[in-house]
Design a protein around this motif. Structure first.
Motif, PDB file in Angstrom:
ATOM      1  N   LEU A  92       0.730  -1.328  -0.288  1.00 20.23           N
ATOM      2  CA  LEU A  92       0.176   0.043  -0.048  1.00 20.23           C
ATOM      3  C   LEU A  92       0.995   1.406   0.110  1.00 20.23           C
ATOM      4  O   LEU A  92       0.318   2.341  -0.437  1.00 20.23           O
ATOM      5  CB  LEU A  92      -1.197   0.244   1.012  1.00 20.23           C
ATOM      6  N   GLU A  95      -0.235  -3.254  -7.944  1.00 17.21           N
ATOM      7  CA  GLU A  95      -1.215  -4.007  -7.907  1.00 17.21           C
ATOM      8  C   GLU A  95      -1.872  -4.588  -7.655  1.00 17.21           C
ATOM      9  O   GLU A  95      -2.787  -5.213  -7.598  1.00 17.21           O
ATOM     10  CB  GLU A  95      -2.432  -2.940  -8.670  1.00 17.21           C
ATOM     11  N   GLN A 152      -9.233  -2.851  -4.016  1.00 15.05           N
ATOM     12  CA  GLN A 152      -9.868  -1.326  -3.698  1.00 15.05           C
ATOM     13  C   GLN A 152     -11.032  -1.332  -4.071  1.00 15.05           C
ATOM     14  O   GLN A 152     -12.011  -1.520  -4.577  1.00 15.05           O
ATOM     15  CB  GLN A 152      -9.298  -0.356  -4.402  1.00 15.05           C
ATOM     16  N   THR A 192      -8.509  -2.587   2.219  1.00 18.14           N
ATOM     17  CA  THR A 192      -8.743  -2.477   1.067  1.00 18.14           C
ATOM     18  C   THR A 192      -9.006  -0.817   0.220  1.00 18.14           C
ATOM     19  O   THR A 192     -10.858  -1.118   0.020  1.00 18.14           O
ATOM     20  CB  THR A 192      -9.743  -3.842   0.916  1.00 18.14           C
ATOM     21  N   ASP A 238      -7.939   3.785   0.233  1.00 13.47           N
ATOM     22  CA  ASP A 238      -6.885   4.397  -0.007  1.00 13.47           C
ATOM     23  C   ASP A 238      -7.252   6.075   1.239  1.00 13.47           C
ATOM     24  O   ASP A 238      -8.226   6.361   0.743  1.00 13.47           O
ATOM     25  CB  ASP A 238      -7.030   5.327  -1.434  1.00 13.47           C
TER      26      ASP A 238
END
Length: 150
Positions: A57, A90, A96, A135, A137
């Motif tokens: 992340l 990713e 996400q 999951t 941002d």
């Protein structure tokens, strides 16, 4: 599990002579190893997949910021390199949450905790990270939490 997947993908990329992918995967491996070294003296060690996800992340966030800076600076070739690395990173991250899913989760947490104003932002953000940290941002979520609490 994630760590083993990354190592296996590194070997596969090396055998396929895919230099860019191999370099990106080796970079991921190096960052994970750096985190392992940091945590050697720590009393509390996180679960391995959580550690790897956290590293991924942070790497993804760094790549997004770099892409933005390179594109605004007119350095498209460097932005493209960062985009390629981001695509590899990713692959190993969990899917996400979408904007709608995130806003729904924020509304649920806001209702459960009774958050009403900006003074409750830390409480909502903490709960959001605890439930959906891998999951989500958190940078984008922060703006949505501010929006929901104002």
């Amino acid at each position: 599990m994630l760590r083993e997947n990354i190592q296996a993908e590194t070997v596969t990329a090396m055998k396929a002579k895919d230099k860019e992918r191999t370099a990106a995967l080796r970079l991921i491996g190096a960052k994970i190893k750096d985190r392992d070294i940091e945590l050697r003296t720590s009393d509390k060690k996180p679960e391995d997949d959580a550690l790897v996800t956290d590293v991924l992340l942070k790497m993804a966030k760094q790549r997004r910021e770099s892409i933005e800076m390179y594109e605004s600076g007119g350095r498209q070739e460097l932005a493209d390199k960062e985009k390629a690395e981001l695509a590899v990173i990713e692959e190993f991250l969990p899917r996400q949450m979408s904007e709608e899913e995130t806003k729904a989760a924020i509304a649920d947490i806001k209702a459960e905790t009774g958050a009403e104003g900006m003074k409750d932002m830390g409480k909502v953000m903490g709960e959001l990270k605890a439930r959906h940290g891998a999951t989500l941002d958190m940078t984008r979520a922060s703006g949505w939490v501010k929006e929901a609490l104002s």
